[in-house]
Design a protein around this motif. Structure first.
Motif, PDB file in Angstrom:
ATOM      1  N   UNK B 241      -3.894 -24.834 -15.862  1.00  0.00           N
ATOM      2  CA  UNK B 241      -5.331 -25.108 -15.863  1.00  0.00           C
ATOM      3  C   UNK B 241      -6.013 -24.232 -14.829  1.00  0.00           C
ATOM      4  N   UNK B 242      -7.227 -23.797 -15.150  1.00  0.00           N
ATOM      5  CA  UNK B 242      -8.017 -22.980 -14.225  1.00  0.00           C
ATOM      6  C   UNK B 242      -9.467 -23.399 -14.392  1.00  0.00           C
ATOM      7  N   UNK B 243     -10.119 -23.742 -13.274  1.00  0.00           N
ATOM      8  CA  UNK B 243     -11.484 -24.250 -13.402  1.00  0.00           C
ATOM      9  C   UNK B 243     -12.246 -24.085 -12.103  1.00  0.00           C
ATOM     10  N   UNK B 244     -13.569 -24.080 -12.183  1.00  0.00           N
ATOM     11  CA  UNK B 244     -14.358 -24.132 -10.953  1.00  0.00           C
ATOM     12  C   UNK B 244     -14.001 -25.404 -10.185  1.00  0.00           C
ATOM     13  N   UNK B 245     -14.042 -25.312  -8.873  1.00  0.00           N
ATOM     14  CA  UNK B 245     -13.572 -26.400  -8.020  1.00  0.00           C
ATOM     15  C   UNK B 245     -14.100 -27.777  -8.398  1.00  0.00           C
ATOM     16  N   UNK B 246     -15.420 -27.933  -8.404  1.00  0.00           N
ATOM     17  CA  UNK B 246     -15.977 -29.276  -8.582  1.00  0.00           C
ATOM     18  C   UNK B 246     -15.596 -29.871  -9.934  1.00  0.00           C
ATOM     19  N   UNK B 247     -15.609 -29.017 -10.961  1.00  0.00           N
ATOM     20  CA  UNK B 247     -15.260 -29.494 -12.294  1.00  0.00           C
ATOM     21  C   UNK B 247     -13.811 -29.975 -12.311  1.00  0.00           C
ATOM     22  N   UNK B 248     -12.920 -29.224 -11.653  1.00  0.00           N
ATOM     23  CA  UNK B 248     -11.507 -29.592 -11.677  1.00  0.00           C
ATOM     24  C   UNK B 248     -11.269 -30.941 -10.993  1.00  0.00           C
ATOM     25  N   UNK B 249     -11.900 -31.123  -9.839  1.00  0.00           N
ATOM     26  CA  UNK B 249     -11.658 -32.363  -9.102  1.00  0.00           C
ATOM     27  C   UNK B 249     -12.327 -33.556  -9.783  1.00  0.00           C
ATOM     28  N   UNK B 250     -13.486 -33.318 -10.397  1.00  0.00           N
ATOM     29  CA  UNK B 250     -14.205 -34.427 -11.007  1.00  0.00           C
ATOM     30  C   UNK B 250     -13.555 -34.837 -12.326  1.00  0.00           C
ATOM     31  N   UNK B 251     -13.021 -33.852 -13.042  1.00  0.00           N
ATOM     32  CA  UNK B 251     -12.581 -34.149 -14.389  1.00  0.00           C
ATOM     33  C   UNK B 251     -11.408 -33.245 -14.773  1.00  0.00           C
ATOM     34  N   UNK B 252     -10.224 -33.533 -14.188  1.00  0.00           N
ATOM     35  CA  UNK B 252      -9.069 -32.689 -14.513  1.00  0.00           C
ATOM     36  C   UNK B 252      -8.686 -32.848 -15.982  1.00  0.00           C
TER      37      UNK B 252
END
Ligand SMILES: Nc1ncnc2c1ncn2[C@@H]1O[C@H](COP(=O)(O)OP(=O)(O)OP(=O)(O)O)[C@@H](O)[C@H]1O
Ligand SMILES: Nc1ncnc2c1ncn2[C@@H]1O[C@H](COP(=O)(O)OP(=O)(O)OP(=O)(O)O)[C@@H](O)[C@H]1O
Ligand SMILES: [Mg+2]
Ligand SMILES: [Mg+2]
Lengths: 334, 330
Positions: B241-252
């Protein structure tokens, strides 16, 4: 927690100095603590505050010179550890007392396979046959979550990842079912899921074997989860000691308070900038004549610069080395 | 990174593989390969911090080392600053060294025990810069200040330092040549939280001042959340998985990321670990990865297809990517 039982390890007034070309380093000053079977004692504190040197001093693991344990009474099951011969000490280390070192790459020998380093203590301390020892070695590696354990016994430390080396160290320390496990930052190189697995393993061993555990860590989340009691070290001394809940709820040393405020979180608002404790750690060039935290302390007053506070009891099982009294918001009398 | 304009890619990694041969027997015959990094593709934008997290042994350090060409990659391409470096050798490679540096995971093993701290930090300066000894000395002291090491310790040897102090020696050394790109491999694991904060603040200041770009490898998910612009999650040699920080933490999105985030210990003795996802099942080995998805042996949401087919790398929009069959028709 088995209350009331005799301590298995009892340390009183330990002092360790390094004599270097640039003068003395008073790394550990008047450190006293004890631990009972089945108990988990967490140790936290500033980097360089003497956590590792304290534990290495206990087992005579520091090279002398430059290190010298100048004072202290160390009892293991009532026996005077400092009076023991090198042979007796060797028997204790890796047998009754398991040690996980902070730096796995230097404590694992790069020229021997991991299997050899696991098998040796089993043969020496438990007198297992070569075969039985290899079977047990593979079991231990699997227990700490190394995939393909039996096949990896023939590998050398550099072929393992950082976290795998750390788990090899844990496996070696646990090899002989120790009564006391001293674990110095044992999970720094592990991701949280494997850390959770190791913590479960340790909890289990603690319950089943009544193992006493000293766990040094910077991770206050881990401390909150597993420790019964916590020692906080600063500048070579124990500055606070309390049951875990009490420490988090009612910290009494300004350093402990500052430390708890610096923890970053995975949830909640994200700080623009992380908080740190301003100022420099104390010089350890001489025996402390004042409070080591005074220069960085928001509550320091004259007495703190003139005298080193002794540990005083705040409530049952909770003591602090500080002249300030948070309860009254003034100097403590006595 | 400013919104709107296209940020420049400083590092472009594609199809990177790093396999280690396994030898056995007296004849040291090759009996297999460790697929430590197995087909990894990602970019790092100039001035950003890409966090790299994942299970111990999943190949993070190997990926970092391969990108900096401390290894000869098995295959794939590594473009740094527009230049393909995957197969550079000798002088050409040496000339690149000052621009890319590494802060190593094992501080002790990367510091020469026979050199004083001052000379350890000065070494890269000696090797790559013509500098007057006086200036070099001043630069060393400046670097020691920057990482919070007492200047008076310059003549001491590494073993005379605590674990955390040694880590800072490595950081000072990596900063010596003003690199553009730094791979930070667990740079703060050995430090107490206050010094962690100091080092992280320092890394951020340097980034702002000099436009540095970081690949930040860490197990500390709260620090990664603080520091990283985007986060890549690795499992058994692959990025899942690769995502912008906030998106990853909020909704893995990936079940492994979900398990990872759920396992972070809470610094509160009264909190009951909530909904912690415990991973059961066999931990697979990189010598013999399972058929289908690499996570299928432990995934709590495993389906039949996961044991058959390798999931594709899906573009989920808004800069999010993941490789999981669950996300395929969504
Ligand atoms: N061989 C040595 N010679 C001189 N000083 C030393 C030596 N070993 C350790 N010290 C000093 O002793 C002090 C205590 O070191 P110690 O390793 O116990 O710290 P620590 O609390 O374990 O820190 P960390 O959290 O960074 O591991 C440090 O200031 C260190 O510089
Ligand atoms: N030189 C080597 N020879 C053989 N295998 C290796 C070598 N270096 C690494 N490996 C293997 O490659 C895999 C990935 O290792 P790597 O060090 O990249 O993991 P990591 O993600 O950094 O883990 P950690 O978080 O524990 O540091 C591991 O299975 C390791 O045993
Ligand atoms: Mg230490
Ligand atoms: Mg690593």
């Amino acid at each position: 927690m088995p209350d009331g039982s005799e301590p298995i390890l009892d340390v009183h007034d330990l002092k360790t100095i390094f004599r270097t070309r640039d003068g003395e380093v008073h790394a550990v000053n008047s450190v006293s603590f004890s631990i009972r079977p089945g108990e988990l004692l967490g140790v936290v504190g500033e980097s360089g505050s003497g956590k590792s040197v304290t534990m290495m001093s206990l087992m005579g693991l520091l090279p002398s010179p430059p290190a010298e344990v100048v004072r202290g009474d160390i009892r293991y099951q009532g026996h005077d550890v400092r009076a023991m011969s090198e042979a007796q000490l060797r028997k204790l280390r890796g047998g009754d007392i398991g040690f996980v070192f902070q730096d796995p790459m230097t404590s694992l020998n790069p020229v021997f396979t991991v299997g050899y380093q696991l098998v040796e203590p089993l043969r020496i301390h438990l007198k297992l046959s070569k075969r039985a020892a290899s079977v047990r070695a593979a079991e231990l590696l699997a227990l700490v979550g190394i995939p393909d354990a039996a096949k990896r016994l023939g590998d050398f430390p550099h072929q393992f990842s950082g976290g795998m080396r750390q788990r090899v160290m844990i496996a070696i320390a646990l090899a002989c079912d120790p009564k006391v496990l001293i674990a110095d930052e044992p999970t720094t190189a592990l991701d949280v899921t494997i850390q959770a697995q190791i913590i479960e393993l340790i909890k289990d061993l603690r319950q089943k074997l009544g193992m006493a555990i000293v766990w040094i860590t910077h991770d206050l989340g881990v401390i909150a989860e597993i420790a019964d009691r916590v020692l906080v070290m600063y500048g070579g001394q124990i500055v606070e000691h309390a049951p875990v809940r009490e420490l988090f709820r009612n910290p009494q040393h300004p350093y402990t308070r500052a430390l708890l405020e610096t923890i970053p979180r995975v949830d909640g608002a994200r700080d623009a900038r992380l908080r740190s404790i301003s100022g420099q750690p104390p010089s350890l060039a001489a025996h402390p004549a004042s409070c080591p935290f005074a220069a960085r302390c928001p509550h320091a007053f004259e007495r703190c610069l003139a005298e080193n506070p002794a540990r005083r009891l705040v409530s049952p099982g909770h003591d602090v080395a500080c002249f300030w009294d948070f309860a009254t918001g003034g100097a403590h009398h006595g | 990174m400013a919104d709107g304009q296209d940020p420049r890619k400083l590092v472009e990694v594609s199809g990177l593989k790093m396999h280690f041969p396994i030898y056995a027997g007296i004849l040291r015959k090759q009996v297999g390969t460790v697929k430590a990094v197995d087909d990894v593709t990602f970019d790092i934008y100039e001035g950003e911090t890409l966090g790299l997290v994942g299970e111990s042994g999943c190949g993070k350090s190997t990926a970092g080392r391969a990108i900096l060409r401390l290894y000869d990659p098995t295959s794939g391409s590594i473009v740094i600053d527009g230049k393909e470096i995957a197969h550079l050798e000798g002088e050409a490679l040496r000339n690149l060294r000052p621009t890319m540096q590494m802060i190593f995971q094992d501080p002790q093993a990367s510091l020469n025990p026979r050199m004083t701290v001052g000379s350890i930090i000065a070494e890269p300066l000696l090797e790559h810069h013509a500098m007057k000894p006086k200036d070099r000395r001043a630069r060393v002291l400046e670097l020691m200040d920057a990482v919070g090491l007492n200047r008076e310790f310059a003549s001491r040897y590494p073993h005379e330092f605590s674990g955390g102090q040694r880590q800072r020696i490595g950081i000072a050394r990596a900063l010596a040549l003003n690199p553009k790109f730094i791979v930070c491999d667990e740079p703060i694991a050995a430090l107490d939280v206050s010094i962690q904060a100091q080092v992280v603040n320092l890394l951020e200041d340097l980034q702002e001042q000099f436009g540095l770009t970081y690949l930040f490898i860490s197990h500390d998910l709260s620090m990664v959340r603080h520091l990283a612009t985007r986060v890549a999650v690795m499992y058994l040699g692959k990025i899942v998985e690769l995502a912008p920080r906030d998106a990853l933490y909020a909704d893995p999105k990936h079940p492994y990321t979900q398990a990872l985030l759920s396992a972070v210990p809470n610094p509160d003795p009264d909190s009951v670990p909530q909904n912690r996802i415990i991973l059961n099942g066999d931990v697979p080995s990189p010598t013999n990865p399972p058929k289908g998805c690499n996570f299928c042996t432990r995934c709590p949401k495993v389906m039949d297809i996961c044991r058959e087919k390798d999931p594709a790398w899906l573009d989920l929009g808004q800069g999010r990517y993941a490789a999981c069959h669950l996300l395929e028709d969504a």
